[in-house]
Write an enzyme that holds these catalytic residues in place. Sequence first.
Site, short mmCIF file in Angstrom:
data_model
loop_
_atom_site.label_atom_id
_atom_site.label_comp_id
_atom_site.label_asym_id
_atom_site.label_seq_id
_atom_site.Cartn_x
_atom_site.Cartn_y
_atom_site.Cartn_z
N ASP A 62 -3.07 2.16 5.60
CA ASP A 62 -3.29 3.11 4.51
C ASP A 62 -4.08 4.32 5.01
O ASP A 62 -3.87 4.75 6.15
CB ASP A 62 -4.05 2.37 3.39
CG ASP A 62 -3.77 2.92 2.01
OD1 ASP A 62 -4.22 4.04 1.72
OD2 ASP A 62 -3.11 2.23 1.20
N HIS A 108 -8.13 6.36 -1.14
CA HIS A 108 -7.09 5.42 -1.55
C HIS A 108 -7.18 4.06 -0.86
O HIS A 108 -7.11 3.01 -1.50
CB HIS A 108 -5.74 6.09 -1.25
CG HIS A 108 -4.53 5.36 -1.68
ND1 HIS A 108 -3.89 4.44 -0.88
CD2 HIS A 108 -3.81 5.42 -2.82
CE1 HIS A 108 -2.82 3.97 -1.50
NE2 HIS A 108 -2.75 4.56 -2.68
N SER A 290 0.70 1.52 -5.86
CA SER A 290 -0.28 1.24 -4.81
C SER A 290 -1.29 0.18 -5.23
O SER A 290 -1.78 -0.59 -4.40
CB SER A 290 -1.06 2.51 -4.45
OG SER A 290 -0.40 3.28 -3.52
#
Length: 352
Positions: A62, A108, A290
């Site tokens: 990620d 994120h 996600s």
Amino acid sequence: MSIARLLAGTAVATALVAAAATPAEAAVNDPLYDKQWGLRQIHAAQAWATTTGTGVVIAVVDTGVDLSHPDLKSKLVPGATFVDCGPTSCGNGDWRGPNGKPDASDEHGSHVAGIAAAATGNGVGVAGVAPDAQIMPIKVLEAGSGSFADIAAGIRYAADHGAKVVNLSLGALPGSQALTLTGLESDATEAIAYAQARGVAVIAAAGNETAPLCGTPAWESGALCVAATDRNEVKAWYSNLGVKADLKAVAAPGGAGLVNCDDDVWSSVPVGTGSATCGQGDHDAYAGTSMATPYVSGVAALLFAQGRSLDNVYSVLMSTARTPVVGLRGVYSPTYGWGIVDAQAAVAAPRT
């Protein structure tokens, strides 16, 4: 892909951020636990009496992870960075990347990691789906985007360094499936096959474009595609459908998007980066496929900790998933794939 108070788009590739208490549940003292409706939707706490994911490593491929975060630092194993580095790592998976500076959207990966396996029962923030699993931070995205080559390098690194689960909360633009189908792009396809050959589960986000197919890399053979649901178990409006050629698709909590904080998914973010809207400095509420993906990765870790094979883990995740409202299991639909993953049912399934 994530939706953090707004919908975040996709690039090649981008982050995709769009019952009575059991004894295990009663012991959880994480302050935001009551807001974690997703754990209840997948019956996570009911599975913890059987397995908590001990000994299993989840690679979060990620934007990197805040290595100092109080909900994550005790859970980490050595990571890697593949951002314009070539096939050799040039970092340790920290969210700041090779230049040492934070970039927009790079919160994120920390959010994804917390959903899967945040420290649980530590009196801080949130609980993870697999409370005793470990996290391998692998940074392949910078400022929320990256290349297939870097993603592939991250997947291969994870497979070679002890991960049993690779979480891909990222994806390419709609239509990119054609690149892999025609062989114009093969890096991610080959890396997923490499991981699968080594018994590693690859769990990937369906995408946030309301498209009729799983995006790539979720589209690729050997990856389990994850669509998103809201707290009412309705397919989230932004989620792509769980449709791919091999029908390896399920659903999990991703949040409502554009409603309010508590209708989305709470998790960790780099210290001090929580939004003013949601009011938690080190934690925030995002929505997207996600967020759905690490719920499934966490359940996969619970299953691997029971000594199951990769084929059994995939089979059980799909066969024990349930279709909302009707409650049927083992029934495929384009909306939910094989259904919303059910940790309690999965860990009780036969290990064949």
